[in-house]
Design an enzyme around this catalytic site. Structure first.
Site, short mmCIF file in Angstrom:
data_model
loop_
_atom_site.label_atom_id
_atom_site.label_comp_id
_atom_site.label_asym_id
_atom_site.label_seq_id
_atom_site.Cartn_x
_atom_site.Cartn_y
_atom_site.Cartn_z
N TYR A 142 2.72 8.04 -13.03
CA TYR A 142 1.97 9.19 -13.56
C TYR A 142 2.19 9.39 -15.06
CZ TYR A 142 0.61 11.22 -9.03
OH TYR A 142 0.04 11.48 -7.81
N ASP A 222 4.16 -0.05 2.78
CA ASP A 222 3.10 -0.37 3.74
C ASP A 222 3.58 -0.11 5.17
OD1 ASP A 222 4.82 -2.47 3.19
OD2 ASP A 222 3.28 -4.03 3.10
N ASP A 246 3.08 11.16 -3.21
CA ASP A 246 1.80 11.86 -3.22
C ASP A 246 0.96 11.39 -2.03
OD1 ASP A 246 -0.40 13.41 -4.24
OD2 ASP A 246 -1.27 11.53 -4.96
N ASP A 250 0.23 13.46 1.97
CA ASP A 250 -1.09 13.79 2.53
C ASP A 250 -1.24 13.18 3.92
OD1 ASP A 250 -1.80 15.05 0.09
OD2 ASP A 250 -3.87 14.32 0.22
C1 IPM Z 1 -0.35 16.79 -5.53
C2 IPM Z 1 -1.59 16.50 -6.34
C3 IPM Z 1 -1.21 16.20 -7.77
C4 IPM Z 1 -0.31 14.97 -7.79
C5 IPM Z 1 -2.37 16.02 -8.74
C6 IPM Z 1 -3.32 17.18 -8.70
C7 IPM Z 1 -1.88 15.80 -10.14
O1 IPM Z 1 -2.32 15.47 -5.77
O2 IPM Z 1 0.46 17.63 -5.95
O3 IPM Z 1 -0.20 16.20 -4.46
O4 IPM Z 1 -0.80 13.85 -7.67
O5 IPM Z 1 0.90 15.14 -7.95
MN MN Z 2 -1.62 14.95 -3.76
#
Ligand code: IPM
Ligand code: MN
Ligand code: NAD
Length: 365
Positions: A142, A222, A246, A250
């Site tokens: 990042y 993976d 990240d 999710d």
């Molecule tokens: C998260 C989001 C952020 C990240 C973005 C919005 C910069 O996806 O906090 O999961 O990737 O850290």
């Molecule tokens: Mn995210």
């Protein structure tokens, strides 16, 4: 009695809707606990860009530095189109994390017995899931330099770079976290291909010698993605780099049921930052369909980590659990073949959680 100073950054999309819900819950818990709550609101993201202030106005950054705890809703707006990164909403959040020095992002994901039915997985796979990601938040891909997009030449590059010290400090935090939980740490990497992750693995191994009581396992990303689907209950504490955390978090949200359920705490800096895991969900803005639980869970984390109000944090978490267990939910948790009219709106679900908190609080004498 405590003094709770909070800087709220509602941001974009559904950010203001879920922030409002979370602040209502915070306000109630503060009132019943006799705590003094002071909330100020500041612009970030598209809201700030539109006002000509850039994605992170100086006054927002300074207010966040001055408050012990910051609550962010979400950033991101389709109107940002393909503007360069410096003028995009997400840059506000990335700059804020950096400015505060928050290098740890804690993302818990738990499936309690009462919400098994919301998981994307079959009950026998989802049962017992109780894990926490410790995601590195201030470095990696990042932030690595050099970076550039040279569209005219059809070329772009980013840099995946970590210093051993950056890996060591996040690894220490993860080992401490695992030690306070079930004593198992999974460190996720791609050491079979990338040099950065060879350093990652070697550094984590070195830190491990200080934590002989924690059982450490290295897992390639993976495979980790697959294990999270097939045997998610095996995970206790999961240490990841910025990008890999990240993505996996999710995915874990899907295991729990929805991206709208997870909260997070960004720690280790001047102030603590609390953010739901989800984004601005432009498809839901203004429809009263946003799930407020991720933001409300973030407030619970705030009470525990910043203000040391463990009972109050647990009160909120129990209220969330109870409301879900009773079958109340927003549309994101409706089963694909179920009747979506059964779902509650943001406001109605928040009311249920507030009511539950009130019920669980002894009436004043
Ligand atoms: C998260 C989001 C952020 C990240 C973005 C919005 C910069 O996806 O906090 O999961 O990737 O850290
Ligand atoms: Mn995210
Ligand atoms: P998203 O998290 O906004 O939405 C993904 C999907 O999940 C959508 O279908 C959305 O409707 C649903 N969803 C998300 N949160 C929900 C909630 N609380 N309740 C119900 N459903 C919910 O991710 P995206 O669509 O990939 O990104 C949209 C924008 O958000 C982009 O601009 C992105 O950069 C930004 N973003 C911001 C953050 C943040 O501020 N922390 C995090 C992720 C993405």
């Amino acid at each position: 009695m405590a003094r709770l100073d909070v800087a709220a950054l509602p941001g974009d999309g559904i950010g203001p809707e879920v922030t409002r819900a979370a602040l209502e819950v915070l306000h109630l818990v503060a009132t019943v606990g006799g705590h003094e709550l002071r909330v100020t609101e500041w612009p970030i993201g598209w809201a700030a860009i539109e006002a000509g202030r850039g994605p992170l106005p100086d006054e927002t950054r300074d207010a966040c530095r001055a408050a012990p705890a910051v609550l962010v809703g979400a950033v991101g707006d389709p109107r940002a189109g393909d503007r360069p990164l410096a003028e995009r909403p997400v840059t506000g959040l990335l700059a804020l994390r950096r400015a505060l020095g928050c290098f740890v992002n804690v993302r818990p994901a738990r499936v309690s017995e009462g919400h098994l039915r919301f998981s994307a997985l079959r009950a026998e796979r989802a049962r017992g899931v109780d894990l926490v990601f410790v995601r590195e938040l201030a470095g990696g891909l990042y932030y690595g330099e050099p970076r550039a997009l040279d569209g005219a030449e059809g070329r772009a590059w980013n840099t995946l770079r970590y210093e051993a010290e950056e890996i060591e400090r996040i690894a220490r935090f993860a080992f401490e976290t695992a030690r306070a939980r079930r004593g198992r740490l999974t460190s996720v990497d791609k050491a079979n291909v990338l040099e950065t992750f060879r350093l990652w693995r070697a550094t984590v191994d070195r830190v491990a010698t200080d934590f002989p009581d924690v059982e450490l396992e290295h897992m390639l990303i993976d495979r980790a993605a697959m294990e999270l689907m097939v045997r998610p209950a095996q995970f206790d504490t999961v240490l990841t780099s910025n990008l890999l955390g990240d993505i996996l978090s999710d995915q874990a949200a899907g295991v729990v049921g929805s991206l709208g359920l997870l909260g997070s705490a960004s720690l280790g800096g001047e102030s603590d930052l609390y953010e739901p895991v989800h984004g601005s969900a432009p498809d839901l803005v203004g429809t009263d369909r946003a799930n407020p639980i991720g933001a409300i869970a973030s407030v619970a984390l705030m009470l525990r980590h910043t203000f040391d109000l463990v009972e109050e944090a647990a009160l909120i978490e129990r209220a969330i659990d109870a409301v879900l267990a009773a079958g109340h939910h927003t549309a994101d948790l409706s089963s694909p073949d179920g009747d979506p009219t059964q779902a509650l709106g943001t406001t109605a679900l928040t009311k249920r959680i507030l009511a539950r908190v009130r019920e669980a609080t002894p009436a004043p004498a």
